[in-house]
Write a protein that holds these residues in place. Structure first.
Motif, mmCIF file in Angstrom:
data_model
loop_
_atom_site.group_PDB
_atom_site.id
_atom_site.type_symbol
_atom_site.label_atom_id
_atom_site.label_comp_id
_atom_site.label_asym_id
_atom_site.label_seq_id
_atom_site.Cartn_x
_atom_site.Cartn_y
_atom_site.Cartn_z
ATOM 1 N N VAL A 27 -3.710 12.387 9.262
ATOM 2 C CA VAL A 27 -3.258 11.136 8.915
ATOM 3 C C VAL A 27 -3.260 10.439 10.276
ATOM 4 C CG1 VAL A 27 -2.141 11.702 6.995
ATOM 5 C CG2 VAL A 27 -0.721 11.664 9.166
ATOM 6 N N GLU A 28 -3.548 8.898 10.031
ATOM 7 C CA GLU A 28 -3.202 8.386 11.251
ATOM 8 C C GLU A 28 -2.064 7.266 11.032
ATOM 9 O OE1 GLU A 28 -5.503 4.285 12.975
ATOM 10 O OE2 GLU A 28 -6.660 5.407 11.897
ATOM 11 N N LYS B 41 0.647 4.150 12.068
ATOM 12 C CA LYS B 41 0.565 2.703 12.542
ATOM 13 C C LYS B 41 0.617 2.649 14.042
ATOM 14 C CE LYS B 41 1.932 0.582 8.142
ATOM 15 N NZ LYS B 41 2.901 -0.106 7.434
ATOM 16 N N LYS C 132 -8.938 14.932 4.281
ATOM 17 C CA LYS C 132 -8.179 15.720 3.345
ATOM 18 C C LYS C 132 -8.589 17.044 3.555
ATOM 19 C CE LYS C 132 -6.340 14.407 -0.154
ATOM 20 N NZ LYS C 132 -4.707 14.266 -0.127
ATOM 21 N N LYS D 219 -0.787 4.918 8.304
ATOM 22 C CA LYS D 219 -1.700 3.761 8.155
ATOM 23 C C LYS D 219 -2.904 4.372 7.127
ATOM 24 C CE LYS D 219 -4.483 0.970 11.117
ATOM 25 N NZ LYS D 219 -4.869 0.513 12.262
ATOM 26 N N LYS D 220 -3.519 5.509 7.353
ATOM 27 C CA LYS D 220 -4.347 6.222 6.426
ATOM 28 C C LYS D 220 -4.684 7.512 6.519
ATOM 29 C CE LYS D 220 -8.351 4.688 9.502
ATOM 30 N NZ LYS D 220 -9.578 4.058 9.673
ATOM 31 N N ILE D 221 -5.148 8.114 5.451
ATOM 32 C CA ILE D 221 -5.563 9.598 5.459
ATOM 33 C C ILE D 221 -7.069 9.654 6.289
ATOM 34 C CG2 ILE D 221 -6.100 11.715 4.275
ATOM 35 C CD1 ILE D 221 -3.958 10.830 2.333
ATOM 36 N N LEU D 222 -6.994 10.492 7.272
ATOM 37 C CA LEU D 222 -8.411 10.628 8.029
ATOM 38 C C LEU D 222 -9.124 11.727 7.559
ATOM 39 C CD1 LEU D 222 -7.008 9.991 11.687
ATOM 40 C CD2 LEU D 222 -8.305 8.270 10.156
ATOM 41 N N ILE E 43 0.701 5.232 -0.587
ATOM 42 C CA ILE E 43 -0.150 6.364 -0.819
ATOM 43 C C ILE E 43 0.660 7.827 -0.936
ATOM 44 C CG2 ILE E 43 -1.889 8.071 0.103
ATOM 45 C CD1 ILE E 43 -2.447 5.632 2.193
ATOM 46 N N MET F 53 0.724 -1.131 -0.175
ATOM 47 C CA MET F 53 0.115 -0.150 0.053
ATOM 48 C C MET F 53 0.931 1.242 0.163
ATOM 49 S SD MET F 53 -2.479 1.113 3.019
ATOM 50 C CE MET F 53 -1.493 2.504 3.697
#
Length: 67
Positions: free
Chosen positions: A12-13, A15, A62, A57-60, A3, A1
């Motif tokens: 962002v979050e 890990k 934008k 980990k991911k974008i919470l 990004i 993955m």
């Protein structure tokens, strides 16, 4: 993955959570290095792009760009 589309002021979050208990970070500098700021305690961390991409980990949220 992988990004690659990170923008200034995105939330962002990571890990691993921060010792203060929060896992929400705001991107305050983008480039070869990323500076992220903890949304809980306000502590900021500077890390190389490669390390940042590996640890996110991911974008919470934008950030909405203004035209």
């Amino acid at each position: 993955m992988e990004i690659k589309d990170f923008d200034l002021n995105d939330v962002v979050e990571m890990k691993k959570s921060h010792p203060c208990g929060t896992n929400r970070w705001k991107i305050i500098r983008v480039g070869m290095d990323f500076r992220i700021k903890c949304e809980g305690c306000g502590h900021s961390v500077l890390m190389p792009r490669r390390e940042f991409v590996k640890k996110v980990k991911k974008i919470l949220e934008k950030h909405e760009k203004e035209a």
